[in-house]
Design a protein around this motif. Structure first.
Motif, PDB file in Angstrom:
ATOM      1  N   ALA A 215       1.650  -1.435  -1.007  1.00 54.54           N
ATOM      2  CA  ALA A 215       1.156  -1.088   0.313  1.00 54.54           C
ATOM      3  C   ALA A 215       0.467  -2.276   0.980  1.00 54.54           C
ATOM      4  N   HIS A 216       0.706  -2.387   2.292  1.00 50.55           N
ATOM      5  CA  HIS A 216       0.093  -3.437   3.111  1.00 50.55           C
ATOM      6  C   HIS A 216       0.383  -4.822   2.549  1.00 50.55           C
ATOM      7  N   ALA A 217       1.582  -5.036   2.044  1.00 49.42           N
ATOM      8  CA  ALA A 217       1.908  -6.321   1.417  1.00 49.42           C
ATOM      9  C   ALA A 217       1.698  -7.478   2.390  1.00 49.42           C
ATOM     10  N   ASP A 218       1.971  -7.254   3.679  1.00 46.61           N
ATOM     11  CA  ASP A 218       1.837  -8.335   4.640  1.00 46.61           C
ATOM     12  C   ASP A 218       0.396  -8.787   4.810  1.00 46.61           C
ATOM     13  N   GLU A 219      -0.532  -7.873   4.526  1.00 49.43           N
ATOM     14  CA  GLU A 219      -1.927  -8.246   4.674  1.00 49.43           C
ATOM     15  C   GLU A 219      -2.524  -8.728   3.366  1.00 49.43           C
ATOM     16  N   ASP A 220      -1.707  -8.758   2.310  1.00 44.53           N
ATOM     17  CA  ASP A 220      -2.205  -9.207   1.015  1.00 44.53           C
ATOM     18  C   ASP A 220      -1.212 -10.175   0.399  1.00 44.53           C
ATOM     19  N   PRO A 221      -1.255 -11.454   0.772  1.00 42.52           N
ATOM     20  CA  PRO A 221      -0.316 -12.441   0.240  1.00 42.52           C
ATOM     21  C   PRO A 221      -0.638 -12.759  -1.205  1.00 42.52           C
ATOM     22  N   THR A 222      -0.271 -11.839  -2.103  1.00 41.83           N
ATOM     23  CA  THR A 222      -0.689 -11.987  -3.495  1.00 41.83           C
ATOM     24  C   THR A 222      -0.010 -13.158  -4.178  1.00 41.83           C
TER      25      THR A 222
ATOM     26  N   GLN B  48     -10.869  -9.825  -6.772  1.00 37.01           N
ATOM     27  CA  GLN B  48     -10.082  -9.282  -5.662  1.00 37.01           C
ATOM     28  C   GLN B  48      -8.703  -8.830  -6.128  1.00 37.01           C
ATOM     29  N   LYS B  49      -8.094  -9.578  -7.035  1.00 42.41           N
ATOM     30  CA  LYS B  49      -6.779  -9.183  -7.536  1.00 42.41           C
ATOM     31  C   LYS B  49      -6.867  -7.905  -8.356  1.00 42.41           C
ATOM     32  N   ALA B  50      -7.921  -7.782  -9.160  1.00 41.34           N
ATOM     33  CA  ALA B  50      -8.085  -6.578  -9.974  1.00 41.34           C
ATOM     34  C   ALA B  50      -8.201  -5.346  -9.085  1.00 41.34           C
ATOM     35  N   VAL B  51      -8.970  -5.463  -8.008  1.00 39.15           N
ATOM     36  CA  VAL B  51      -9.133  -4.350  -7.068  1.00 39.15           C
ATOM     37  C   VAL B  51      -7.787  -4.005  -6.421  1.00 39.15           C
ATOM     38  N   ARG B  52      -7.060  -5.030  -6.030  1.00 31.39           N
ATOM     39  CA  ARG B  52      -5.781  -4.822  -5.347  1.00 31.39           C
ATOM     40  C   ARG B  52      -4.745  -4.156  -6.260  1.00 31.39           C
ATOM     41  N   PHE B  53      -4.589  -4.681  -7.465  1.00 29.79           N
ATOM     42  CA  PHE B  53      -3.606  -4.112  -8.389  1.00 29.79           C
ATOM     43  C   PHE B  53      -3.967  -2.676  -8.767  1.00 29.79           C
ATOM     44  N   LYS B  54      -5.259  -2.411  -8.945  1.00 30.16           N
ATOM     45  CA  LYS B  54      -5.680  -1.057  -9.282  1.00 30.16           C
ATOM     46  C   LYS B  54      -5.344  -0.093  -8.159  1.00 30.16           C
ATOM     47  N   ALA B  55      -5.554  -0.507  -6.910  1.00 30.35           N
ATOM     48  CA  ALA B  55      -5.250   0.339  -5.758  1.00 30.35           C
ATOM     49  C   ALA B  55      -3.757   0.651  -5.676  1.00 30.35           C
TER      50      ALA B  55
END
Length: 419
Positions: A405-412, A239-246
Motif C-alpha cells: 500500500a502507498h508504494a509511491d509514497e514509500d520508496p523502500t 522506519q522500515k520495521a514499522v512499514r513492513f509490519k503495516a
C-alpha cells in the motif's frame, strides 16, 4: 596455502585455494590458456581485486569493500573463482555458498542486497569473451566447484551495460523477473529534468516545498560523523520495521547480521567521491524540529550512483510526499557532483518509472554442478518464469502490488528483494 593439481581433486577443508591448470591451447586458439583457481578466502586476492574494482564497468556490489563487509557479518563459506591468462588476473567471480532447501548454491557474495551484478572482469577479457568456447568455460567452472556446490546461480546480470557486452551473454541465460531502472544525469540539472515532464516535475516540487515550508521548513542532510551515521541508520531500521509490519510483510532488514552489514559499510566511507554507503535524510524544522521525514541510502562508484534503500515516517507531513521530495534533492546533488547515472535498482514501481528513462533487463546464469543441482535449476527456472508471467499481467500484478500500500509514497528500494 596454495596447491597445484593436474586433475581436480577434493582439497582439505583448511585449504584456501585450489588451482586447475588448463591444457595448452591448440594453434587455432587466439588467446592464451586460462588458469582457473578456487579461493576460500578474500585476502590473498585483495590487490588484484582492487585493481579490477577500478574499472567503472564492474559493479560496486562485487567491490572488495562491499564483499568484505558481507563476509565479515555473515560468514558463509566462500567459493571465489579467479581466472588468469599470461600471468595476469582476467576475472574474479566473488561467490559464497548458501544452503537453500538442502541445495548448496554458489551465488554472488551478498546477492540478497545487490541491484546489479557483473562479476569482476578485465577490459581485455570482456573484449575477447569466453574463449575458446562458452562450453569450455562452463566445464571448467563445473569441475572447479565439484564437491563445493550443487548449483551456480548468478543473478541480476545486465548482458548489455553502458554500451559494453557482458562475457556471460554467450552462456545460456534466463531473463530475471525484475528489471532495473536508471535516470541519465547531466551537469546541468535542467537538462536532467528535461528528459522527464520538466514542467510538471517542477510544479510538483514547488508544491511539496511550500507544504514543507508551511510547517517550518526542512534540511537536506548527509551523515558525515559517526554519531550522525549511527542515528540515521537506526532511524532507518525503525522506519522500515514499522512499514513492513503495516504491510504484513517480512522485514528483510531485521536480521542482526544484515543490520551489522550496513553499519559496517558506513564505516568504510573513506571521504572520497566513491562510497559504499552514504545516508541522506530530510530533517524537518519548526513544529517538527529535528525529526526525520525520509531517508535514502546511496552508493557511488565512479559516475554511477545507486539508491540502495529508502524509508519515510508516514506520520510526518505525508501531504508533502517527503520520500519523493528527497529524491529530487539527491538526484539534483548527484547531477551537480558529476555523476552520469542515478540507479533506482531492481523492481518495477510507478515512482521509478516516473523518474527513469532507462529500463535495464537483467539475466540469471544457472550452472548445475550435481544431480540435485540440475533439479534445483529446473525448479528455479520455473519459479522465475512464473514470476515474470505474473509481472507481465497488469491486472494480476496490480492485485499483488496492492499489498504494498502507498508504494509511491514509500520508496523502500529493499535491494534485491522485489520478488
Amino acid at each position: 596455502m596454495q596447491t597445484t593439481i593436474s586433475d581436480v581433486h577434493m582439497m582439505p577443508a583448511a585449504s584456501a585455494v585450489e588451482r586447475l591448470d588448463v591444457a595448452a591451447p591448440t594453434a587455432r586458439q587466439a588467446v592464451a590458456p586460462m588458469q582457473l583457481e578456487l579461493f576460500r578466502q578474500m585476502e590473498p586476492l585483495e590487490s588484484e581485486w582492487r585493481r579490477l574494482d577500478a574499472d567503472n564497468l564492474n559493479s560496486l556490489h562485487q567491490s572488495y569493500d562491499w564483499c568484505a563487509a558481507w563476509v565479515k557479518t555473515h560468514g558463509h563459506p566462500l567459493a571465489i573463482l579467479r581466472g588468469r591468462q599470461d600471468g595476469e588476473t582476467c576475472f574474479i567471480l566473488p561467490m559464497e555458498v548458501v544452503r537453500t532447501n538442502m541445495i548448496r548454491v554458489a551465488q554472488f557474495i551478498g546477492a540478497r542486497f545487490a541491484n546489479i551484478n557483473t562479476g569482476l572482469f578485465s577490459e581485455k577479457f570482456r573484449a575477447q569473451g569466453l574463449q575458446p568456447s562458452p562450453q569450455d568455460f562452463v566445464e571448467r567452472v563445473t569441475k572447479a566447484l565439484q564437491g563445493q556446490a550443487d548449483l551456480v546461480s548468478l543473478q541480476n546480470i545486465p548482458l548489455e551495460w553502458r554500451g559494453d557486452k557482458h562475457p556471460f551473454s554467450a552462456l545460456p541465460v534466463l531473463e530475471h523477473q525484475n528489471h532495473a531502472f536508471q535516470l541519465p544525469l547531466y551537469p546541468d540539472f535542467n537538462r536532467t529534468i528535461a528528459q522527464l515532464n520538466a514542467k510538471r516535475r517542477r510544479k510538483k516540487f514547488r508544491n511539496q516545498q511550500r507544504k514543507l515550508e508551511a510547517v517550518g521548513g526542512y534540511e537536506h542532510i548527509v551523515a558525515s560523523t559517526d554519531k550522525e551515521k549511527s542515528t540515521l541508520i537506526e532511524r532507518f531500521f525503525y522506519q522500515k520495521a514499522v512499514r513492513f509490519k503495516a504491510l504484513g510483510l517480512p522485514n528483510v532488514f531485521h536480521p542482526p547480521e544484515t543490520q551489522a552489514f550496513f553499519r559496517l559499510l558506513l564505516e568504510r566511507d573513506s571521504g572520497g567521491v566513491d562510497v559504499p554507503l552514504q545516508l541522506h535524510a530530510l530533517r524537518l524544522k519548526g513544529e517538527h524540529e529535528g525529526k526525520i521525514a525520509a531517508i535514502a541510502g546511496l552508493s557511488r562508484k565512479g559516475d554511477h550512483v545507486i539508491c540502495q534503500f529508502g524509508s519515510i515516517d508516514e506520520e510526518l507531513v505525508p501531504e508533502a510526499s517527503p520520500g519523493e521530495f528527497l529524491f529530487w534533492l539527491v538526484i539534483e546533488q548527484a547531477s551537480l557532483d558529476g555523476a552520469a547515472i542515478f540507479d533506482f535498482g531492481v523492481g518495477d514501481q510507478d515512482y521509478k518509472r516516473r523518474w527513469c528513462t532507462v529500463e535495464t533487463v537483467q539475466h540469471d546464469v544457472l550452472l548445475p554442478i550435481s544431480a540435485p543441482g540440475r533439479l534445483a535449476a529446473i525448479a528455479q527456472r520455473g519459479v522465475t518464469r512464473t514470476k515474470a508471467v505474473i509481472k507481465g499481467n497488469p491486472q494480476l500484478y496490480a492485485l499483488i502490488q496492492r499489498l504494498r500500500a502507498h508504494a509511491d509514497e514509500d520508496p523502500t528500494l529493499a535491494t534485491g528483494t522485489d520478488d
